[in-house]
Design a protein around this motif. Sequence first.
Motif, mmCIF file in Angstrom:
data_model
loop_
_atom_site.group_PDB
_atom_site.id
_atom_site.type_symbol
_atom_site.label_atom_id
_atom_site.label_comp_id
_atom_site.label_asym_id
_atom_site.label_seq_id
_atom_site.Cartn_x
_atom_site.Cartn_y
_atom_site.Cartn_z
ATOM 1 N N ASP A 12 32.406 -26.027 0.328
ATOM 2 C CA ASP A 12 32.846 -27.025 1.258
ATOM 3 C C ASP A 12 31.712 -27.776 1.517
ATOM 4 O OD1 ASP A 12 35.576 -26.086 1.785
ATOM 5 O OD2 ASP A 12 34.984 -24.894 3.388
ATOM 6 N N ASP A 13 30.202 -27.204 1.631
ATOM 7 C CA ASP A 13 29.200 -28.272 1.688
ATOM 8 C C ASP A 13 28.957 -28.764 0.570
ATOM 9 O OD1 ASP A 13 28.756 -26.736 4.213
ATOM 10 O OD2 ASP A 13 27.468 -25.450 3.703
ATOM 11 N N ALA A 14 29.128 -28.507 -0.524
ATOM 12 C CA ALA A 14 28.931 -29.260 -1.626
ATOM 13 C C ALA A 14 30.013 -30.380 -1.831
ATOM 14 C CB ALA A 14 28.838 -28.467 -2.887
ATOM 15 N N TYR A 15 30.981 -30.098 -1.447
ATOM 16 C CA TYR A 15 32.343 -31.022 -1.514
ATOM 17 C C TYR A 15 32.043 -32.103 -0.503
ATOM 18 C CZ TYR A 15 37.066 -32.856 -1.445
ATOM 19 O OH TYR A 15 38.085 -33.617 -1.126
ATOM 20 N N GLU A 21 35.441 -41.389 -3.971
ATOM 21 C CA GLU A 21 35.564 -41.299 -5.197
ATOM 22 C C GLU A 21 35.666 -39.968 -6.104
ATOM 23 O OE1 GLU A 21 33.457 -43.700 -4.224
ATOM 24 O OE2 GLU A 21 34.903 -45.353 -3.623
ATOM 25 N N GLU A 22 34.388 -39.481 -5.611
ATOM 26 C CA GLU A 22 34.383 -38.120 -6.353
ATOM 27 C C GLU A 22 35.115 -37.049 -5.680
ATOM 28 O OE1 GLU A 22 29.759 -38.041 -7.526
ATOM 29 O OE2 GLU A 22 29.947 -37.864 -5.428
ATOM 30 N N LYS A 23 35.456 -37.108 -4.360
ATOM 31 C CA LYS A 23 36.292 -36.287 -3.821
ATOM 32 C C LYS A 23 37.956 -36.507 -4.439
ATOM 33 C CE LYS A 23 33.978 -35.698 0.684
ATOM 34 N NZ LYS A 23 34.178 -35.966 2.178
ATOM 35 N N GLN A 24 38.284 -37.667 -4.764
ATOM 36 C CA GLN A 24 39.601 -37.774 -5.245
ATOM 37 C C GLN A 24 39.583 -37.381 -6.884
ATOM 38 O OE1 GLN A 24 39.931 -42.129 -4.685
ATOM 39 N NE2 GLN A 24 40.797 -41.982 -2.747
ATOM 40 N N ALA A 25 38.568 -37.520 -7.306
ATOM 41 C CA ALA A 25 38.299 -37.049 -8.736
ATOM 42 C C ALA A 25 38.383 -35.466 -8.906
ATOM 43 C CB ALA A 25 37.153 -37.277 -9.544
#
Length: 117
Positions: A12-15, A21-25
Motif C-alpha cells: 500500500d505504501d509503494a502503491y 497514471e501509474e496506478k491505472q497501469a
Amino acid sequence: MSNFLYLFRGGDDAYGKLSQEEKQAHMQVWGAWMGKLQEKGQLLDGLPLAEDGKVVHNRGELVTNGPFAEGAELVGGYLIVSAKDMDEAVEISKGCPIFDYEGSNVEVREILSMDQH
C-alpha cells in the motif's frame, strides 16, 4: 479441484506513491492477471478491501476500530481460486501483481467444507 483463498498483504505504501497514471497501469496488470485466471476457470471471486473496518470481540461486547496493523501486514484484498492442489495454488500466486510494488506476501489457504473440519 479445491478452492483456495489468497490474502494479499502489503504494497500500500509503494502503491500510494505512484502517479494516477501509474496506478491505472498497475490496475490494468491486475485485471490482466485476473482475466487469465478467469479464462482458465480458476478465478472464482476476488476484490480489494477498504483500509478501515471494525473488529468485534467477545460476541460484540467490545467493538473497536480497525484493523490496525503494520502496512506490510494489513490485508488489502483477496481472491478465491480453484486449483488441483496446494502446490498448484502456490504456483498460481507467484504471478500476483502485488509483488510488483513491494507487497509483502500472498497467504494461500485451502477453503474446507464444514464436514472436512
